[in-house]
Scaffold this active site. Sequence first.
Site, PDB file in Angstrom:
ATOM      1  N   GLY A   1      53.203  56.136  78.682  1.00 60.27           N
ATOM      2  CA  GLY A   1      52.038  56.581  78.463  1.00 60.27           C
ATOM      3  C   GLY A   1      51.721  57.962  78.174  1.00 60.27           C
ATOM      4  O   GLY A   1      50.586  58.417  78.177  1.00 60.27           O
TER       5      GLY A   1
ATOM      6  N   ASN B   1      51.477  59.087  75.021  1.00 61.02           N
ATOM      7  CA  ASN B   1      50.561  59.358  73.696  1.00 61.02           C
ATOM      8  C   ASN B   1      49.064  59.071  74.287  1.00 61.02           C
ATOM      9  O   ASN B   1      48.069  59.635  73.982  1.00 61.02           O
ATOM     10  CB  ASN B   1      51.056  58.402  72.851  1.00 61.02           C
ATOM     11  CG  ASN B   1      52.083  59.234  71.930  1.00 61.02           C
ATOM     12  OD1 ASN B   1      51.639  59.869  71.181  1.00 61.02           O
ATOM     13  ND2 ASN B   1      53.205  58.824  72.060  1.00 61.02           N
TER      14      ASN B   1
ATOM     15  N   MET C   1      55.581  48.138  72.679  1.00 58.30           N
ATOM     16  CA  MET C   1      56.800  47.843  72.240  1.00 58.30           C
ATOM     17  C   MET C   1      56.745  46.194  72.093  1.00 58.30           C
ATOM     18  O   MET C   1      57.625  45.272  72.581  1.00 58.30           O
ATOM     19  CB  MET C   1      57.758  47.985  73.191  1.00 58.30           C
ATOM     20  CG  MET C   1      57.999  49.486  73.522  1.00 58.30           C
ATOM     21  SD  MET C   1      58.242  50.183  72.005  1.00 58.30           S
ATOM     22  CE  MET C   1      58.500  51.806  72.550  1.00 58.30           C
TER      23      MET C   1
ATOM     24  N   HIS D   1      54.946  56.000  65.263  1.00 53.74           N
ATOM     25  CA  HIS D   1      56.431  55.368  65.206  1.00 53.74           C
ATOM     26  C   HIS D   1      57.150  56.946  65.221  1.00 53.74           C
ATOM     27  O   HIS D   1      56.916  57.645  64.585  1.00 53.74           O
ATOM     28  CB  HIS D   1      56.754  54.624  64.164  1.00 53.74           C
ATOM     29  CG  HIS D   1      58.225  54.097  64.078  1.00 53.74           C
ATOM     30  ND1 HIS D   1      58.134  53.049  64.868  1.00 53.74           N
ATOM     31  CD2 HIS D   1      59.143  54.409  63.489  1.00 53.74           C
ATOM     32  CE1 HIS D   1      59.721  52.673  64.934  1.00 53.74           C
ATOM     33  NE2 HIS D   1      60.313  53.497  63.937  1.00 53.74           N
TER      34      HIS D   1
HETATM   35  C1  GAR Z   1      56.578  56.923  71.410  1.00 52.52           C
HETATM   36  O1  GAR Z   1      57.593  57.915  71.202  1.00 52.52           O
HETATM   37  C2  GAR Z   1      56.317  56.116  70.289  1.00 52.52           C
HETATM   38  O2  GAR Z   1      56.266  56.545  69.130  1.00 52.52           O
HETATM   39  C3  GAR Z   1      57.449  55.161  70.319  1.00 52.52           C
HETATM   40  O3  GAR Z   1      57.549  54.999  71.929  1.00 52.52           O
HETATM   41  C4  GAR Z   1      57.434  55.851  72.582  1.00 52.52           C
HETATM   42  C5  GAR Z   1      56.379  55.913  73.642  1.00 52.52           C
HETATM   43  O4  GAR Z   1      56.136  56.895  74.730  1.00 52.52           O
HETATM   44  N1  GAR Z   1      56.801  53.928  69.867  1.00 52.52           N
HETATM   45  C6  GAR Z   1      58.061  53.243  69.127  1.00 52.52           C
HETATM   46  O5  GAR Z   1      59.147  53.217  69.337  1.00 52.52           O
HETATM   47  C7  GAR Z   1      57.207  51.848  68.572  1.00 52.52           C
HETATM   48  N2  GAR Z   1      58.177  51.118  67.706  1.00 52.52           N
HETATM   49  P1  GAR Z   1      54.738  57.137  75.511  1.00 52.52           P
HETATM   50  O6  GAR Z   1      54.563  55.738  76.232  1.00 52.52           O
HETATM   51  O7  GAR Z   1      55.080  58.020  76.491  1.00 52.52           O
HETATM   52  O8  GAR Z   1      53.569  57.256  74.653  1.00 52.52           O
END
Ligand code: GAR
Length: 186
Positions: free
Chosen positions: A12, A14, A88, A105
Amino acid sequence: MKRIAVLFSGEGGNLQNLIETVHGNTCHIVCALTDNPNANGIIKAKHAGIDVRVLEHRHFKTREAFDQHLVAILQSYCIDLCVMAGFMRIVTPVFTSQLKAINIHPSLLPRFKGAHALERSFYSADPLAGATVHHVTEELDGGAVILQQAFQRDTDESFQSFHKKIRAIEYEILPKAIIGLLNDLK
Ligand code: GAR
């Protein structure tokens, strides 16, 4: 004020960044939804006073049944935009035909679609890396690009430092994309 939902599956980071950058000024994050009951993002959303919903796929027989339930929950919040931030799951046309959604992404799409994009990008010989915000369609990581930002890679860079740079880009372009899209809706 415009209303958005943020979907996540893990840390989380982002989501937290959106809480700090757009929540309460550009828009309200009216719902934070996860498919993972153990996601750390749950604590972050609750701390910010945001409604948290957990929807586990093991309770549904098909992807379509999961998506129908997901759509129903999100529509009940009357959102203007759905933001996938580390969510995901692959969504079906049941989702994409009913909701406007964007996704962040960790690669320069169309390079490294799908899982483990960060690692695949790091171990590649590509001279550039970065992150992308794109529209969500039924094609995994295949929707039109909204924003993309790249950096020139250092040949001897560690994975940790590489990851940090991608993170910094994500934290910049996702809020920017949301602000731009919500402004266009006015
Ligand atoms: C982020 O880096 C996002 O870009 C990636 O997962 C991470 C989540 O981190 N998303 C993908 O790979 C989607 N295919 P977070 O939970 O700390 O935001």
